[in-house]
Design a protein around this motif. Structure first.
Motif, mmCIF file in Angstrom:
data_model
loop_
_atom_site.group_PDB
_atom_site.id
_atom_site.type_symbol
_atom_site.label_atom_id
_atom_site.label_comp_id
_atom_site.label_asym_id
_atom_site.label_seq_id
_atom_site.Cartn_x
_atom_site.Cartn_y
_atom_site.Cartn_z
ATOM 1 N N MET A 40 0.857 -1.177 0.000
ATOM 2 C CA MET A 40 0.000 0.000 0.000
ATOM 3 C C MET A 40 0.896 1.231 0.000
ATOM 4 O O MET A 40 2.032 1.173 0.471
ATOM 5 C CB MET A 40 -0.898 0.000 1.233
ATOM 6 C CG MET A 40 -1.914 -1.128 1.275
ATOM 7 S SD MET A 40 -2.754 -1.284 2.883
ATOM 8 C CE MET A 40 -1.597 -2.351 3.761
ATOM 9 N N THR A 41 0.399 2.335 -0.532
ATOM 10 C CA THR A 41 1.179 3.568 -0.594
ATOM 11 C C THR A 41 0.389 4.708 0.033
ATOM 12 O O THR A 41 -0.789 4.915 -0.301
ATOM 13 C CB THR A 41 1.530 3.937 -2.047
ATOM 14 O OG1 THR A 41 2.272 2.870 -2.637
ATOM 15 C CG2 THR A 41 2.358 5.214 -2.096
ATOM 16 N N VAL A 42 1.030 5.432 0.935
ATOM 17 C CA VAL A 42 0.427 6.585 1.599
ATOM 18 C C VAL A 42 1.105 7.842 1.083
ATOM 19 O O VAL A 42 2.323 7.996 1.221
ATOM 20 C CB VAL A 42 0.579 6.494 3.131
ATOM 21 C CG1 VAL A 42 -0.029 7.721 3.810
ATOM 22 C CG2 VAL A 42 -0.047 5.216 3.658
ATOM 23 N N ASP A 43 0.350 8.724 0.454
ATOM 24 C CA ASP A 43 0.884 9.993 -0.050
ATOM 25 C C ASP A 43 0.539 11.079 0.958
ATOM 26 O O ASP A 43 -0.591 11.564 1.006
ATOM 27 C CB ASP A 43 0.288 10.318 -1.416
ATOM 28 C CG ASP A 43 0.824 11.615 -2.003
ATOM 29 O OD1 ASP A 43 1.642 12.297 -1.329
ATOM 30 O OD2 ASP A 43 0.426 11.968 -3.126
ATOM 31 N N HIS A 372 2.213 16.581 15.634
ATOM 32 C CA HIS A 372 3.338 15.882 15.007
ATOM 33 C C HIS A 372 3.154 14.365 15.073
ATOM 34 O O HIS A 372 4.026 13.632 15.549
ATOM 35 C CB HIS A 372 4.664 16.278 15.664
ATOM 36 C CG HIS A 372 4.956 17.736 15.581
ATOM 37 N ND1 HIS A 372 5.840 18.288 14.687
ATOM 38 C CD2 HIS A 372 4.452 18.781 16.295
ATOM 39 C CE1 HIS A 372 5.890 19.597 14.841
ATOM 40 N NE2 HIS A 372 5.046 19.926 15.813
ATOM 41 N N LYS A 373 2.007 13.910 14.531
ATOM 42 C CA LYS A 373 1.690 12.488 14.665
ATOM 43 C C LYS A 373 0.835 12.015 13.494
ATOM 44 O O LYS A 373 -0.011 12.753 12.991
ATOM 45 C CB LYS A 373 0.936 12.251 15.987
ATOM 46 C CG LYS A 373 0.712 10.803 16.366
ATOM 47 C CD LYS A 373 0.095 10.730 17.766
ATOM 48 C CE LYS A 373 0.013 9.328 18.296
ATOM 49 N NZ LYS A 373 -0.545 9.290 19.684
ATOM 50 N N SER A 374 1.059 10.783 13.085
ATOM 51 C CA SER A 374 0.213 10.132 12.085
ATOM 52 C C SER A 374 -0.120 8.729 12.579
ATOM 53 O O SER A 374 0.761 8.001 13.041
ATOM 54 C CB SER A 374 0.924 10.049 10.731
ATOM 55 O OG SER A 374 0.218 9.207 9.835
ATOM 56 N N ILE A 375 -1.401 8.370 12.473
ATOM 57 C CA ILE A 375 -1.832 7.024 12.830
ATOM 58 C C ILE A 375 -2.451 6.368 11.604
ATOM 59 O O ILE A 375 -3.379 6.925 10.996
ATOM 60 C CB ILE A 375 -2.857 7.030 13.976
ATOM 61 C CG1 ILE A 375 -2.261 7.660 15.234
ATOM 62 C CG2 ILE A 375 -3.337 5.606 14.279
ATOM 63 C CD1 ILE A 375 -3.242 7.759 16.398
ATOM 64 N N ILE A 396 6.797 12.557 3.112
ATOM 65 C CA ILE A 396 6.686 12.728 4.556
ATOM 66 C C ILE A 396 6.938 14.184 4.914
ATOM 67 O O ILE A 396 7.971 14.745 4.548
ATOM 68 C CB ILE A 396 7.675 11.805 5.283
ATOM 69 C CG1 ILE A 396 7.351 10.328 4.971
ATOM 70 C CG2 ILE A 396 7.643 12.043 6.783
ATOM 71 C CD1 ILE A 396 8.388 9.362 5.499
ATOM 72 N N PRO A 397 6.029 14.843 5.615
ATOM 73 C CA PRO A 397 6.183 16.276 5.896
ATOM 74 C C PRO A 397 7.343 16.545 6.853
ATOM 75 O O PRO A 397 7.722 15.699 7.663
ATOM 76 C CB PRO A 397 4.840 16.652 6.518
ATOM 77 C CG PRO A 397 4.308 15.374 7.069
ATOM 78 C CD PRO A 397 4.768 14.296 6.151
ATOM 79 N N ASP A 436 12.363 11.617 1.721
ATOM 80 C CA ASP A 436 10.988 11.779 2.202
ATOM 81 C C ASP A 436 10.130 10.547 1.966
ATOM 82 O O ASP A 436 8.905 10.639 1.845
ATOM 83 C CB ASP A 436 10.327 13.002 1.543
ATOM 84 C CG ASP A 436 11.020 14.296 1.924
ATOM 85 O OD1 ASP A 436 11.659 14.321 2.984
ATOM 86 O OD2 ASP A 436 10.936 15.276 1.154
ATOM 87 N N THR A 437 10.764 9.375 1.891
ATOM 88 C CA THR A 437 10.032 8.131 1.649
ATOM 89 C C THR A 437 10.498 7.060 2.626
ATOM 90 O O THR A 437 11.694 6.915 2.876
ATOM 91 C CB THR A 437 10.257 7.637 0.203
ATOM 92 O OG1 THR A 437 9.762 8.623 -0.713
ATOM 93 C CG2 THR A 437 9.516 6.328 -0.045
#
Length: 457
Positions: A40-43, A372-375, A396-397, A436-437
């Motif tokens: 899977m890819t998350v942009d 500053h979080k990603s779930i 990735i920011p 950034d990956t």
């Protein structure tokens, strides 16, 4: 013989290096020796939309008086929908059609009180209040022999009851019948449609702001039964506010797209879509498929309520387990409850994710710059391939980065019909990356498990 300082530190250094190596093995791209079975890819540069927790609902699953399981188990998963109609109470002769509707209405009121205290809306199933629940005896169906007087009196009674109970707001949805295309309805589709017309007009005349939902069929929007329903409600001016159906099993994202296409082809519009029963009993109500259904409901922008079969525990009951999220009787969280708990923790903005091949693996990801979080929560269908599944985060920011590193926590929600105190931490630590990956490789050996990936700066 005394050991040197270097000899003393050596085992410690070896242990640290081994730990780091194992962490990097989790998050680095798979090499030729460990080819991924899916990905899977998350942009993270494409996002928008705040959390609605729209998939966190269930049918029945609380005690008849609404007091169990503990309200905290419901509020922690931010359940948005409770669906009930007093089914199976007083059988074999329960419900209005059998002259025994008081206990069912009391249960309905108890569910509404619970919904209000936990921030959910109530979906009121009139079929259950009538007595059509798949278990009780149903001597008559609305409109039998062309006589509609009993049904008109029934709807008048429900209207009076909701007024007396203060249940006239938009936090109550009127679901006229449950699964009318199968045995919950014992007459023709034409008779059902006439009931919909009469009931909708009567309710809207008495309560102009009433939210009506339907047809709640055990079908999907591509079925002929469903399209016949759409043609009828349009022609007769009784289009529901919320269009609903069941996925047992099914793919809510595909079905939602078909529903919108069917509506557009007829020049119709509704306020929302609701898959008000999803997840067939057994494998589909385990963590992996639960997370997959959440992802597909979010992808289809449709509300959802977990199905409940009342088939678990020493004394199986429709009025327990919150749709098989907690253990029977003891009411302790299982692995799938933790999927919904992590879903409830998501904040910020919904982030674009491309599912795996044939959408066998999918997820729902949010990012929150303020904290500053990603779930991300990832699930699979019961038939999905097992093995290594890569989740690649792109763009990735900067607010998630510290000197080209990021903190990664991988959790597994295990498939088990028993109490789970917390998700299993698979790995955790700071990880270096470039460009950034970052790819997080999940060793998905059981497709009934679910995973959460939590990124922090």
């Amino acid at each position: 013989m005394p050991t040197s300082p270097g000899a003393t530190r050596r085992p410690y250094l070896i242990a640290v290096l081994a730990l780091l190596a194992s962490l990097f093995a989790v998050v680095q791209p798979a090499g030729p020796a460990a080819a991924a079975v899916d990905g899977m890819t998350v942009d993270m540069s494409t996002y928008g939309g705040t959390p609605t927790y729209r998939a966190s609902g269930f049918i029945y699953g609380l005690g008849q008086n609404g007091s169990t399981p503990a309200a905290s188990l419901q509020s922690q998963i931010k359940a948005t929908e409770l669906r009930a109609g007093g089914s199976q109470i007083g059988c074999p002769a329960g419900g209005y059609v059998n002259g025994s509707d008081t206990a069912r209405w009391n249960a309905e009121k108890a569910y509404y009180a619970r919904a209000k205290t936990t921030g959910a809306h109530l979906e009121m199933i009139l079929a259950g209040l009538w007595g059509a629940d798949g278990v009780c005896t149903v001597p008559r169906w609305p409109g039998d022999g062309g006589n509609w007087s009993e049904y008109t009196a029934f709807v008048s009674q429900v209207i009076a009851d909701v007024k007396a109970a203060g249940m006239t707001g938009s936090d109550v949805r009127w679901d006229l019948w449950n699964e009318p295309n199968i045995f919950f309805w014992g007459a023709s589709q034409a008779q059902y449609l006439e009931m919909v017309r009469r009931g909708t007009l009567q309710i809207r005349a008495a309560l102009p702001g009433a939210v009506i939902e339907g047809p709640s069929c055990a079908c999907n929007p591509a079925d002929a039964w469903f399209t016949t329903y759409l043609d009828y409600v349009k022609a007769n001016g009784v289009v529901p506010d919320i269009l609903s159906w069941h996925a047992l099993p099914g793919d809510p994202a595909v079905d939602a797209a078909n529903a919108r296409s069917a509506l557009a082809a007829r020049g119709m519009s509704v306020a929302g879509l609701d898959v008000n029963e999803y997840g067939a009993y057994g494998a589909e109500q385990q963590p992996g498929p639960s997370a997959w259904y959440i992802a597909r409901l979010e992808r289809g922008n449709a509300d959802g309520a977990r199905a409940n079969w009342g088939m678990v525990g020493a004394t199986p009951s429709l009025y327990d387990t919150m749709g098989w999220l907690v253990t029977a009787n003891a009411n302790q969280p299982m692995g799938q409850w933790w999927v919904y708990e992590r879903y409830a923790e998501q904040t910020g903005q919904r982030t674009k994710i491309t599912p795996g091949g044939n959408a066998a693996h999918d997820g729902i990801v949010f990012q929150d710059a303020a904290i500053h979080k990603s779930i991300g929560i990832y699930g699979a269908t019961p038939s999905a391939a097992t093995g290594q599944v890569g989740v690649t985060y792109t763009n990735i920011p900067s607010w998630l980065q510290k000197s080209s590193t990021i903190h990664v926590r991988v959790e597994r929600m295990p498939s088990t019909n028993a109490y789970v105190a917390a998700p299993t931490v698979v790995s955790e630590g700071r990880v270096a990356f470039t460009g950034d990956t970052l790819t997080v490789n999940l060793d998905w050996t059981n497709n009934l498990d679910a995973y959460a990936v939590i990124l922090t700066a």
